[in-house]
Design an enzyme around this catalytic site. Structure first.
Site, PDB file in Angstrom:
ATOM      1  N   SER A   1      -7.129   7.968   3.806  1.00  0.00           N
ATOM      2  CA  SER A   1      -7.223   7.443   5.163  1.00  0.00           C
ATOM      3  C   SER A   1      -6.584   6.053   5.233  1.00  0.00           C
ATOM      4  O   SER A   1      -6.881   5.195   4.406  1.00  0.00           O
ATOM      5  CB  SER A   1      -8.702   7.370   5.564  1.00  0.00           C
ATOM      6  OG  SER A   1      -8.843   6.953   6.891  1.00  0.00           O
TER       7      SER A   1
ATOM      8  N   HIS B   1       0.859  -1.184   0.000  1.00  0.00           N
ATOM      9  CA  HIS B   1       0.000   0.000   0.000  1.00  0.00           C
ATOM     10  C   HIS B   1       0.899   1.239   0.000  1.00  0.00           C
ATOM     11  O   HIS B   1       2.104   1.145   0.228  1.00  0.00           O
ATOM     12  CB  HIS B   1      -0.888   0.008   1.238  1.00  0.00           C
ATOM     13  CG  HIS B   1      -2.057  -0.925   1.139  1.00  0.00           C
ATOM     14  ND1 HIS B   1      -3.115  -0.867   2.009  1.00  0.00           N
ATOM     15  CD2 HIS B   1      -2.337  -1.930   0.274  1.00  0.00           C
ATOM     16  CE1 HIS B   1      -4.002  -1.793   1.690  1.00  0.00           C
ATOM     17  NE2 HIS B   1      -3.547  -2.457   0.637  1.00  0.00           N
TER      18      HIS B   1
ATOM     19  N   GLU C   1       1.360   3.702   2.128  1.00  0.00           N
ATOM     20  CA  GLU C   1       2.081   3.960   3.368  1.00  0.00           C
ATOM     21  C   GLU C   1       3.189   2.938   3.583  1.00  0.00           C
ATOM     22  O   GLU C   1       4.292   3.292   4.011  1.00  0.00           O
ATOM     23  CB  GLU C   1       1.111   3.933   4.565  1.00  0.00           C
ATOM     24  CG  GLU C   1       0.007   4.969   4.493  1.00  0.00           C
ATOM     25  CD  GLU C   1      -1.257   4.499   3.781  1.00  0.00           C
ATOM     26  OE1 GLU C   1      -2.311   5.094   4.033  1.00  0.00           O
ATOM     27  OE2 GLU C   1      -1.199   3.542   2.972  1.00  0.00           O
TER      28      GLU C   1
ATOM     29  N   CYS D   1      -5.658   2.235   5.923  1.00  0.00           N
ATOM     30  CA  CYS D   1      -6.373   0.989   6.227  1.00  0.00           C
ATOM     31  C   CYS D   1      -5.822   0.406   7.532  1.00  0.00           C
ATOM     32  O   CYS D   1      -4.877   0.935   8.122  1.00  0.00           O
ATOM     33  CB  CYS D   1      -6.195  -0.003   5.076  1.00  0.00           C
ATOM     34  SG  CYS D   1      -4.515  -0.684   4.976  1.00  0.00           S
TER      35      CYS D   1
ATOM     36  N   CYS E   1      -1.971  -0.464   7.334  1.00  0.00           N
ATOM     37  CA  CYS E   1      -1.108   0.718   7.368  1.00  0.00           C
ATOM     38  C   CYS E   1      -1.178   1.415   8.722  1.00  0.00           C
ATOM     39  O   CYS E   1      -0.170   1.923   9.220  1.00  0.00           O
ATOM     40  CB  CYS E   1      -1.466   1.653   6.220  1.00  0.00           C
ATOM     41  SG  CYS E   1      -1.165   0.883   4.602  1.00  0.00           S
TER      42      CYS E   1
END
EC number: 3.5.4.1
Length: 158
Positions: free
Chosen positions: A89, A62, A64, A91, A94
């Site tokens: 935002s 992802h 991040e 998950c 992350c």
């Protein structure tokens, strides 16, 4: 949770880099989520990255996570005075990484297209969360979801 504005002198820089990464990921055919880790003391960029799940066939890269991966090995104490910028935002996965490394502050570009429980969980663990409601982030994410809904559902585990 702070909503709507930049609160630190590095926030605009961090969000601009995160968005650049998201746009790059989208151009590569991936999910347009980008991130950036900045040292709160001097504004230096420790790492930047974007979602690479489709580009690398990865289950976990992802935006991040890619950002943290691109930081390389850092001493644990380095993370304690940083801000993670992310275009969306975070998950649960992350969010866990933010907590694990003790990153005290997370600036979120938008939480309209994906509202995770991560923001609230970070706050309960003592992390500052700032949602800046960035129109660029909302637009690119909505465009991706409209064009590739199945890929989006796969990315968020649905």
């Amino acid at each position: 949770m702070v909503t709507g504005g930049m609160a630190s002198k590095w926030d605009q820089k961090g969000m601009d880099i995160a968005y650049e990464e998201a746009a790059l990921g989208y151009k590569e055919g991936g999910v347009p989520i980008g991130g950036c880790l900045i040292n709160n003391k001097d504004g230096s960029v420790l790492g930047r990255g974007h979602n690479m799940r489709f580009q690398k066939g990865s289950a976990t890269l992802h935006g991040e996570i890619s950002t943290l991966e691109n930081c390389g090995r850092l001493e644990g104490k380095v993370y304690k005075d940083t801000t993670l910028y992310t275009t969306l935002s975070p998950c649960d996965m992350c969010t866990g990484a933010i907590i694990m490394y003790g990153i005290p502050r997370c600036v979120v570009g938008e939480n309209v297209n994906f509202k995770s429980k991560g923001e609230k969980y970070l706050q309960t663990r003592g992390h500052e969360v700032v949602v800046v409601d960035d129109e660029r982030c909302k637009k690119i994410m909505k465009q991706f979801i409209d064009e590739r809904p199945q890929d989006w559902f796969e990315d968020i585990g649905e």
